[in-house]
Write a protein that holds these residues in place. Structure first.
Motif, mmCIF file in Angstrom:
data_model
loop_
_atom_site.group_PDB
_atom_site.id
_atom_site.type_symbol
_atom_site.label_atom_id
_atom_site.label_comp_id
_atom_site.label_asym_id
_atom_site.label_seq_id
_atom_site.Cartn_x
_atom_site.Cartn_y
_atom_site.Cartn_z
ATOM 1 N N ILE A 202 0.826 -1.221 0.000
ATOM 2 C CA ILE A 202 0.000 0.000 0.000
ATOM 3 C C ILE A 202 0.858 1.269 0.000
ATOM 4 O O ILE A 202 0.341 2.368 0.187
ATOM 5 C CB ILE A 202 -0.976 0.016 1.209
ATOM 6 C CG1 ILE A 202 -0.203 -0.099 2.536
ATOM 7 C CG2 ILE A 202 -2.015 -1.098 1.085
ATOM 8 C CD1 ILE A 202 -1.056 0.134 3.769
ATOM 9 N N ILE B 199 3.913 -8.594 4.131
ATOM 10 C CA ILE B 199 4.685 -9.083 2.990
ATOM 11 C C ILE B 199 6.034 -9.562 3.531
ATOM 12 O O ILE B 199 6.672 -8.854 4.317
ATOM 13 C CB ILE B 199 4.894 -7.954 1.955
ATOM 14 C CG1 ILE B 199 3.535 -7.438 1.461
ATOM 15 C CG2 ILE B 199 5.756 -8.436 0.782
ATOM 16 C CD1 ILE B 199 3.618 -6.150 0.643
ATOM 17 N N CYS C 264 2.946 2.477 2.158
ATOM 18 C CA CYS C 264 2.889 3.249 3.404
ATOM 19 C C CYS C 264 4.281 3.771 3.774
ATOM 20 O O CYS C 264 4.410 4.656 4.602
ATOM 21 C CB CYS C 264 2.350 2.383 4.533
ATOM 22 S SG CYS C 264 3.415 0.975 4.935
ATOM 23 N N LEU D 219 6.470 2.459 5.612
ATOM 24 C CA LEU D 219 6.948 2.123 6.956
ATOM 25 C C LEU D 219 8.239 1.306 6.871
ATOM 26 O O LEU D 219 9.135 1.440 7.706
ATOM 27 C CB LEU D 219 5.876 1.342 7.725
ATOM 28 C CG LEU D 219 4.671 2.164 8.186
ATOM 29 C CD1 LEU D 219 3.590 1.263 8.758
ATOM 30 C CD2 LEU D 219 5.065 3.228 9.212
ATOM 31 N N CYS D 220 8.343 0.468 5.826
ATOM 32 C CA CYS D 220 9.578 -0.325 5.679
ATOM 33 C C CYS D 220 10.748 0.587 5.332
ATOM 34 O O CYS D 220 11.860 0.397 5.836
ATOM 35 C CB CYS D 220 9.389 -1.410 4.623
ATOM 36 S SG CYS D 220 8.905 -0.801 3.001
ATOM 37 N N GLU E 106 1.021 -5.131 5.637
ATOM 38 C CA GLU E 106 0.435 -6.134 4.739
ATOM 39 C C GLU E 106 1.100 -7.500 4.906
ATOM 40 O O GLU E 106 0.800 -8.432 4.160
ATOM 41 C CB GLU E 106 0.542 -5.661 3.283
ATOM 42 C CG GLU E 106 -0.400 -4.514 2.938
ATOM 43 C CD GLU E 106 -1.876 -4.928 2.978
ATOM 44 O OE1 GLU E 106 -2.176 -6.095 2.688
ATOM 45 O OE2 GLU E 106 -2.707 -4.076 3.318
ATOM 46 N N ILE F 262 9.078 -9.364 3.007
ATOM 47 C CA ILE F 262 9.934 -8.539 2.152
ATOM 48 C C ILE F 262 11.319 -9.160 1.986
ATOM 49 O O ILE F 262 11.829 -9.316 0.884
ATOM 50 C CB ILE F 262 10.059 -7.108 2.745
ATOM 51 C CG1 ILE F 262 8.683 -6.452 2.869
ATOM 52 C CG2 ILE F 262 11.021 -6.262 1.923
ATOM 53 C CD1 ILE F 262 8.694 -5.113 3.605
ATOM 54 N N CYS G 12 5.821 -4.335 8.221
ATOM 55 C CA CYS G 12 4.923 -4.233 7.059
ATOM 56 C C CYS G 12 3.483 -4.563 7.458
ATOM 57 O O CYS G 12 3.191 -5.676 7.885
ATOM 58 C CB CYS G 12 5.384 -5.184 5.949
ATOM 59 S SG CYS G 12 4.266 -5.147 4.539
#
Ligand code: SF4
Ligand code: SF4
Ligand code: FES
Length: 246
Positions: free
Chosen positions: A144, A214, A146, A148-149, A212, A216, A210
């Motif tokens: 999305i 994910i 965002c 944040l990562c 979502e 990563i 994350c």
């Protein structure tokens, strides 16, 4: 639920400080509800970015009690309300005002990555993919944006290597295209030389934040690192290339 205190960072790029706001809380409230309530009651000039209030637009990223999170997805009943809840803007990006940061660096990074380039279709004008190839990058499409990562990655947050590293979000974006068998693009050289994939030391901090979920590091970054190593640092492949020219 009782009253709670929210310690919110107020200021702009020239400086600022935390300010305490007391407000009433009720069951089901999330941090973004509390921020809106405070705006309505006592701080109408407080800047906060949000759109969906459903964890889907990626706008309301902030640091809540020091943890990078979406304000709209952080329920108050998961926080200790007996002490002030701190809310501050994402630390990695330049401050604009109060809880709003300037994330435009990310938009510029995205333009540097070669776009999806479909190979020629089959004779009937369609493309076919194995189901496994459809399933594998599916999680990457949940992003999305965002950031944040990006916010938590030490290469950007601590070392400020904005010119040398594209960050986990854009490694996910690149992996989505690199793992698509219909794509004919090649981003491996750029990953090695411009995008700084070697700077990631797979600490997984990005994966942890994350929203979502994910994977990563495991599912995007490590497979990309493997591809770069296979292409540029595998001695057997180098010899094969030397003799065959392929
Ligand atoms: S795993 Fe890599 S990209 Fe993710 S936070 Fe750690 S260094 Fe950054
Ligand atoms: S990969 Fe996850 S944390 Fe990073 S921008 Fe996308 S949704 Fe946000
Ligand atoms: S307001 Fe859209 S993700 Fe929080």
């Amino acid at each position: 639920m009782a009253d709670a205190t929210f310690r919110i960072w107020r200021g702009d790029k020239s400086g600022g400080d935390y300010k305490d706001y007391k407000t009433h809380t009720s069951p089901g409230m999330v941090v973004l509800d509390a921020v809106h309530q405070i705006q309505a009651e006592s701080a109408p000039d407080m800047a906060v970015r949000w759109n969906c209030k459903a964890g889907k637009c990626g706008s309301c990223s902030a640091e809540i009690n020091g943890m990078p999170r979406l304000m709209c997805m952080t329920r108050l009943n998961t926080l200790d309300l007996s002490t002030p809840v701190t809310i501050q803007p994402m630390k990695t990006f330049p401050k604009i005002r109060d809880l709003v940061t300037d994330v435009s660096w990310n938009y510029k990074v995205k333009t540097k990555i070669a776009r999806f380039a479909p190979r020629k279709p089959e004779a009937d004008g369609t493309w076919r993919m194995n189901q496994a190839d459809v399933d594998r990058p599916q999680e990457f499409r949940k992003c999305i944006e965002c950031y944040l990562c990006q916010n938590v990655c030490h290469v950007l947050r601590d070392h400020q290597m904005f010119d040398d590293f594209i960050g986990p979000r854009f490694l996910v974006y690149t992996a989505n295209m690199e793992m698509n068998p219909i794509d004919s693009g090649d981003r491996l050289k750029a990953l090695k030389d411009e995008f700084g994939i070697g700077l990631c030391n797979i600490t997984k901090c990005c994966t942890k934040v994350c929203p979502e979920e994910i994977k990563i590091t495991d599912n995007a970054i490590i497979p990309l690192k493997e591809r770069v190593v296979d292409e540029y640092f595998d001695p057997v492949r180098k010899l094969f290339k030397m003799f065959t020219g392929k």
